[in-house]
Design an enzyme around this catalytic site. Structure first.
Site, PDB file in Angstrom:
ATOM      1  N   SER A 258      11.965  -7.430  -5.038  1.00  0.00           N
ATOM      2  CA  SER A 258      10.528  -7.637  -5.267  1.00  0.00           C
ATOM      3  C   SER A 258       9.779  -6.327  -5.532  1.00  0.00           C
ATOM      4  O   SER A 258       8.687  -6.353  -6.101  1.00  0.00           O
ATOM      5  CB  SER A 258       9.896  -8.362  -4.074  1.00  0.00           C
ATOM      6  OG  SER A 258      10.154  -7.666  -2.865  1.00  0.00           O
TER       7      SER A 258
ATOM      8  N   ASP B 171       1.742  -6.599   5.047  1.00  0.00           N
ATOM      9  CA  ASP B 171       2.745  -6.160   4.076  1.00  0.00           C
ATOM     10  C   ASP B 171       2.588  -4.659   3.896  1.00  0.00           C
ATOM     11  O   ASP B 171       1.643  -4.180   3.267  1.00  0.00           O
ATOM     12  CB  ASP B 171       2.547  -6.877   2.742  1.00  0.00           C
ATOM     13  CG  ASP B 171       3.600  -6.476   1.700  1.00  0.00           C
ATOM     14  OD1 ASP B 171       4.411  -5.576   1.989  1.00  0.00           O
ATOM     15  OD2 ASP B 171       3.599  -7.068   0.600  1.00  0.00           O
TER      16      ASP B 171
ATOM     17  N   HIS C 154       5.337  -3.475  -0.052  1.00  0.00           N
ATOM     18  CA  HIS C 154       4.885  -3.572  -1.438  1.00  0.00           C
ATOM     19  C   HIS C 154       3.586  -2.792  -1.623  1.00  0.00           C
ATOM     20  O   HIS C 154       3.005  -2.304  -0.657  1.00  0.00           O
ATOM     21  CB  HIS C 154       4.702  -5.042  -1.833  1.00  0.00           C
ATOM     22  CG  HIS C 154       5.960  -5.843  -1.715  1.00  0.00           C
ATOM     23  ND1 HIS C 154       6.305  -6.527  -0.562  1.00  0.00           N
ATOM     24  CD2 HIS C 154       6.969  -6.051  -2.593  1.00  0.00           C
ATOM     25  CE1 HIS C 154       7.467  -7.118  -0.734  1.00  0.00           C
ATOM     26  NE2 HIS C 154       7.898  -6.840  -1.958  1.00  0.00           N
TER      27      HIS C 154
END
Length: 450
Positions: free
Chosen positions: A172, A422, A425
């Protein structure tokens, strides 16, 4: 320029202005007009040259730390017409320079796109739309220690990539990276999505007027693997990892590609069962299941990278490859599923940054296996995209709780710690945009950075 054209028109006379039957007074007037015309031409030239060095990004006038800065940024789209002011790759990196060692410096011009001017930002990384109140994290650029590295020119990049195919292969973070690149390029030409898989993890886009194709291929292990996870990333069965077999999802397409950015990552830290030569050979973090030998994630990661690098280095493969190093996370006081958070709003310095043991070990293996490949007798068409150090210094660039819209709305004070963060990312726009400057510099000035 209109005034110059008008003056030129008024000055037009028949014959040579310096010779003829005109009076001395007329000749003086003509001479003065010529001098004025020359000065105007000089001023116009200076104006044009000076204007060409202005930042291509729309200035954000509101101070970054003010609440209204968010609105101003979202309403200040970059002007594609000015993008040609910068170069496709650095003209200042004229000699050997380590562009991966440096620091983050203030950049008041801000990003070249916003969440308004780019429609390709995944919801979880759309920090501005999700209500993140600060924007100072957007006002920095990467500055190598020994040379300058301006932003690459997306318009010239697309010209260079005419009839080419560029692929990102990995997890990702690779998807995060390709979305950043698309947001920058879409300020010049809107892209068309022409394919996606069932889970929307692998996609193909095309820039039609340049016939430039861009892919992201979901292959978190780069190897053949059976994974069993729900949409929140929670495993309900152990991963089955084949350490001697590459993932055909990307190898079957490989001959199509002209440029490839490939990377491993955090998935190797997950509990997994290892298969080699059609037999169970061990595991990582399997806690004594099935009487398997605990070989650890470093064993599987080294095996995977060796197999991948041997494949891409084969002489029959045409693609120019960049191997991207691991991305450190910035979870503090826990991990993603144990209350870890990231709430910093400024970059840090080298002296403040410290990588986790897992990241250090994985990067060491990456560099060791990469240098083994480049030391081979044949000239392997592979370079290094070492984004680890620059990423380590940006704990402020992650979505944190803003992976969801308005995460604190209706949440009681004693429940704040239960909001999932998160810290791996990157927000878009955000620090990951600078990866593209390094990527383009290395790929298009290949011999300089190998």
């Amino acid at each position: 320029m209109d005034s110059i054209r008008l003056l030129s028109k008024n000055m037009k006379i028949e014959g040579n202005p310096f010779f003829g039957s005109s009076s001395s007074h007329q000749r003086n007037q003509i001479f003065l007009k010529f001098v004025a015309f020359s000065l105007l031409i000089g001023l116009a030239y200076r104006f044009i040259v000076t204007d060409s060095t202005v930042s291509p990004v729309t200035q954000v006038q509101t101070p970054p730390d003010s609440p209204s800065g968010l609105t101003s940024l979202a309403q200040a789209p970059a002007s594609p017409g000015n993008i040609t002011a910068t170069t496709i790759a650095s003209q200042n990196v004229s000699s050997k320079c380590d562009i991966f060692t440096g620091k983050w410096v203030p950049d008041p011009s801000g990003p070249v796109y916003t969440n308004v001017t780019c429609r390709h930002i995944q919801d979880h990384q759309n920090c501005l739309s999700n209500g993140r109140p600060d924007v100072n994290y957007l006002m920095w650029r990467w500055q190598p220690r020994d040379c300058d590295l301006p932003r690459f020119n997306p318009e010239q990049f697309l010209q260079q990539m005419r009839n080419k195919w560029w692929a990102f292969i990995g997890d990702s973070i690779s998807r995060n990276h390709v979305q950043s690149l698309i947001c920058i390029l879409s300020q010049v030409e809107e892209v068309e999505e022409i394919y996606h898989d069932k889970e929307y993890r692998s996609k193909i886009w095309r820039f039609p007027s340049h016939n430039f194709t861009l892919s992201v291929i979901w292959s978190p292990f780069l190897l053949k693997a059976e994974t069993f996870e729900n949409l929140d990333g929670v495993s309900f069965s152990d991963i089955q990892l084949h350490l001697d077999m590459l993932d055909h999802t990307w190898t079957d397409q490989y001959t199509n590609f002209d440029y490839v950015v490939i990377s491993g990552g955090k998935w190797f830290l997950k509990t997994s069962i290892f298969h080699e030569n059609n037999t169970l050979s061990g595991c990582h973090y399997c806690q004594g299941k099935n009487n398997l030998t605990e070989l650890g994630y470093l064993y599987s990661y080294r095996k995977a990278l060796r197999l991948v690098l041997d494949f891409v280095a084969e002489p029959t493969h045409k693609a120019q490859v960049l191997f991207r190093t691991t991305t450190p996370d910035h979870f503090e006081n826990g991990e993603w599923n144990t209350g870890g958070f990231c709430n910093r709003t400024m970059p840090i310095t080298d002296s403040q940054g410290e990588m986790k043991t897992e990241d250090v070990s994985m990067r060491d293996i990456e560099l060791e296996e990469f240098h083994k490949t480049t030391a081979l007798p044949q000239q392997a068409n592979i370079g290094l995209l070492d984004t680890t150090s620059m990423s380590l210094l940006r704990p402020d660039g992650h979505p944190g709780p803003y992976r969801y819209p308005n995460p604190f709305e209706g949440v009681k004070s004693n429940e704040v710690n239960h909001i999932q963060n998160d810290c791996l990312h990157w927000c878009l726009p955000g620090p990951i945009d600078s990866w593209n400057d390094l990527m383009v510099e290395v790929m298009l000035n290949w011999e300089l950075h190998r």
